[in-house]
Scaffold this active site. Structure first.
Site, PDB file in Angstrom:
ATOM      1  N   ASP A   6       0.875  -1.174   0.000  1.00 31.34           N
ATOM      2  CA  ASP A   6       0.000   0.000   0.000  1.00 31.34           C
ATOM      3  C   ASP A   6       0.912   1.224   0.000  1.00 31.34           C
ATOM      4  O   ASP A   6       2.131   1.115   0.160  1.00 31.34           O
ATOM      5  CB  ASP A   6      -0.896  -0.005   1.254  1.00 31.34           C
ATOM      6  CG  ASP A   6      -1.833   1.211   1.305  1.00 31.34           C
ATOM      7  OD1 ASP A   6      -2.329   1.625   0.245  1.00 31.34           O
ATOM      8  OD2 ASP A   6      -2.054   1.760   2.398  1.00 31.34           O
ATOM      9  N   SER A   7       0.304   2.404  -0.112  1.00 28.09           N
ATOM     10  CA  SER A   7       1.086   3.634  -0.063  1.00 28.09           C
ATOM     11  C   SER A   7       1.598   3.900   1.356  1.00 28.09           C
ATOM     12  O   SER A   7       2.507   4.695   1.540  1.00 28.09           O
ATOM     13  CB  SER A   7       0.217   4.807  -0.493  1.00 28.09           C
ATOM     14  OG  SER A   7      -0.834   4.980   0.437  1.00 28.09           O
ATOM     15  N   CYS A  69      -4.400  -1.598  -1.831  1.00 26.80           N
ATOM     16  CA  CYS A  69      -4.545  -0.167  -2.051  1.00 26.80           C
ATOM     17  C   CYS A  69      -5.594   0.017  -3.140  1.00 26.80           C
ATOM     18  O   CYS A  69      -5.412  -0.464  -4.267  1.00 26.80           O
ATOM     19  CB  CYS A  69      -3.194   0.389  -2.501  1.00 26.80           C
ATOM     20  SG  CYS A  69      -3.248   2.117  -2.983  1.00 26.80           S
ATOM     21  N   GLU A 148      -2.662   8.563   8.669  1.00 32.09           N
ATOM     22  CA  GLU A 148      -1.197   8.456   8.720  1.00 32.09           C
ATOM     23  C   GLU A 148      -0.644   9.230   9.924  1.00 32.09           C
ATOM     24  O   GLU A 148       0.359   8.853  10.509  1.00 32.09           O
ATOM     25  CB  GLU A 148      -0.558   8.989   7.417  1.00 32.09           C
ATOM     26  CG  GLU A 148      -0.825   8.136   6.185  1.00 32.09           C
ATOM     27  CD  GLU A 148      -0.009   6.835   6.129  1.00 32.09           C
ATOM     28  OE1 GLU A 148       1.114   6.795   6.632  1.00 32.09           O
ATOM     29  OE2 GLU A 148      -0.548   5.843   5.581  1.00 32.09           O
ATOM     30  N   CYS A 180     -11.097   2.589   0.437  1.00 25.26           N
ATOM     31  CA  CYS A 180      -9.696   2.938   0.706  1.00 25.26           C
ATOM     32  C   CYS A 180      -9.299   2.121   1.922  1.00 25.26           C
ATOM     33  O   CYS A 180     -10.048   2.072   2.909  1.00 25.26           O
ATOM     34  CB  CYS A 180      -9.557   4.432   0.993  1.00 25.26           C
ATOM     35  SG  CYS A 180      -7.909   4.899   1.578  1.00 25.26           S
ATOM     36  N   HIS A 182      -7.229   2.609   4.141  1.00 27.73           N
ATOM     37  CA  HIS A 182      -6.995   3.361   5.381  1.00 27.73           C
ATOM     38  C   HIS A 182      -8.282   3.473   6.212  1.00 27.73           C
ATOM     39  O   HIS A 182      -8.237   3.648   7.418  1.00 27.73           O
ATOM     40  CB  HIS A 182      -6.522   4.787   5.077  1.00 27.73           C
ATOM     41  CG  HIS A 182      -5.062   4.897   4.721  1.00 27.73           C
ATOM     42  ND1 HIS A 182      -4.531   4.358   3.573  1.00 27.73           N
ATOM     43  CD2 HIS A 182      -4.028   5.502   5.366  1.00 27.73           C
ATOM     44  CE1 HIS A 182      -3.237   4.630   3.519  1.00 27.73           C
ATOM     45  NE2 HIS A 182      -2.902   5.330   4.600  1.00 27.73           N
TER      46      HIS A 182
HETATM   47  N1  DGL Z   1      -4.819   3.048   1.201  1.00 30.83           N
HETATM   48  C1  DGL Z   1      -4.859   3.524  -0.123  1.00 30.83           C
HETATM   49  C2  DGL Z   1      -6.111   3.246  -0.866  1.00 30.83           C
HETATM   50  O1  DGL Z   1      -6.741   2.262  -0.542  1.00 30.83           O
HETATM   51  C3  DGL Z   1      -4.020   4.679  -0.520  1.00 30.83           C
HETATM   52  C4  DGL Z   1      -4.422   6.006  -0.099  1.00 30.83           C
HETATM   53  C5  DGL Z   1      -3.453   7.053  -0.578  1.00 30.83           C
HETATM   54  O2  DGL Z   1      -2.256   6.841  -0.557  1.00 30.83           O
HETATM   55  O3  DGL Z   1      -3.930   8.130  -0.961  1.00 30.83           O
HETATM   56  O4  DGL Z   1      -6.487   3.930  -1.771  1.00 30.83           O
END
Ligand code: DGL
Length: 261
Positions: A6-7, A69, A148, A180, A182
């Protein structure tokens, strides 16, 4: 190993679900913390990052890969993934399948990063399975940096969630997809603000179930996966905050390994 990327921290919600559904499987994770967020970047940039991340995880011995992600999953074409000779899972299809199966009135809300929402991928996949469904999407660009930063319990975060969810409440969605990885870390707040009658679908659980079902029926892949409970956690930028949130998410001690991108 099962390779997951993931990012940043969000993909650890997928790792958490994988550990629950496939206990003991070795997992290697890459969080691209030096280049996060992905959701504000162009599709070309995100595709480039995703392909590099897949290469990295293959070099670490992954026999299957999970793109944990939504942003990467929404822009990386199937043809790009097919060039690799290991199974590669994305997080969007499993969440869509689950939603279409369970939504009573097919009034579906989707929240995600700007890149994911702009790609229109959820709407396309939902309508392919259920052409009559109504899909309402909202980009929530502030939520990734808040997670984050570890601001998951702050009242300011609650206020921002309320504001983002308002248009979806007005549309009376019966299901809300957390588009997402997150967002599961904010699930309680999101559930409270959207209302308890709305089903909140978490793509991390959906993809973990999909990977398990795949391994149950593909013994040739399953036997390549070591099951010694090893977990390696690579990041492109080491921060105390990441370590703290990772520990909280996985409820175990973690040791960050730095890798340069
Ligand atoms: N967790 C990620 C997603 O599901 C990335 C969010 C990001 O880096 O902007 O999109």
């Amino acid at each position: 190993m099962i390779g997951v990327f993931d990012s940043g921290i969000g993909g650890l919600t997928v790792v958490r679900s994988l550990m629950e559904h496939l206990p003991g499987y070795d997992i290697v994770y890459f969080g691209d913390t030096a280049r996060t967020p992905y959701g504000t970047k162009s599709p070309e940039t995100v595709v480039g990052y995703a392909l590099e991340n897949i290469d990295f995880l293959l070099n670490k011995g992954s026999a299957i890969i999970v793109m944990a992600c939504n942003t990467a999953s929404s822009v990386v074409a199937e043809s790009a993934v097919d060039q690799f000779d290991v199974p590669i899972f994305e997080v969007i299809t499993p969440a869509v399948e689950l939603t279409v199966k369970h939504s009573k009135h097919l009034r579906i809300g989707v929240i995600g990063t700007r890149a994911t929402v702009n790609s229109g991928i959820y709407e396309k996949k939902i309508k392919a399975l259920s052409p009559g469904a109504k899909v309402y999407s909202t980009a929530c660009p502030l939520l990734v940096p808040l997670v984050e930063e570890g601001w998951v319990k702050k009242p300011e975060t609650t206020m921002i969630i309320k504001k983002y969810l308002h248009p979806l409440k007005v549309r009376q969605v019966d299901t809300l997809i957390l588009g997402c990885t997150h967002y599961p870390l904010l699930k309680d707040k999101i559930q409270r603000k959207i209302g308890k009658k709305v089903d909140v679908v978490d793509s991390s659980t959906a993809v973990a179930k999909k990977v398990k079902a795949f391994l149950d029926t593909h013994a040739e892949v399953d036997k390549q996966l070591v099951k010694k409970g090893v977990f390696r956690l690579f990041v492109s930028d080491v921060t105390d905050q990441f370590e703290k949130t990772a520990r909280m998410t996985l409820k175990r001690n973690v040791e960050l390994e730095h890798v340069k991108t």
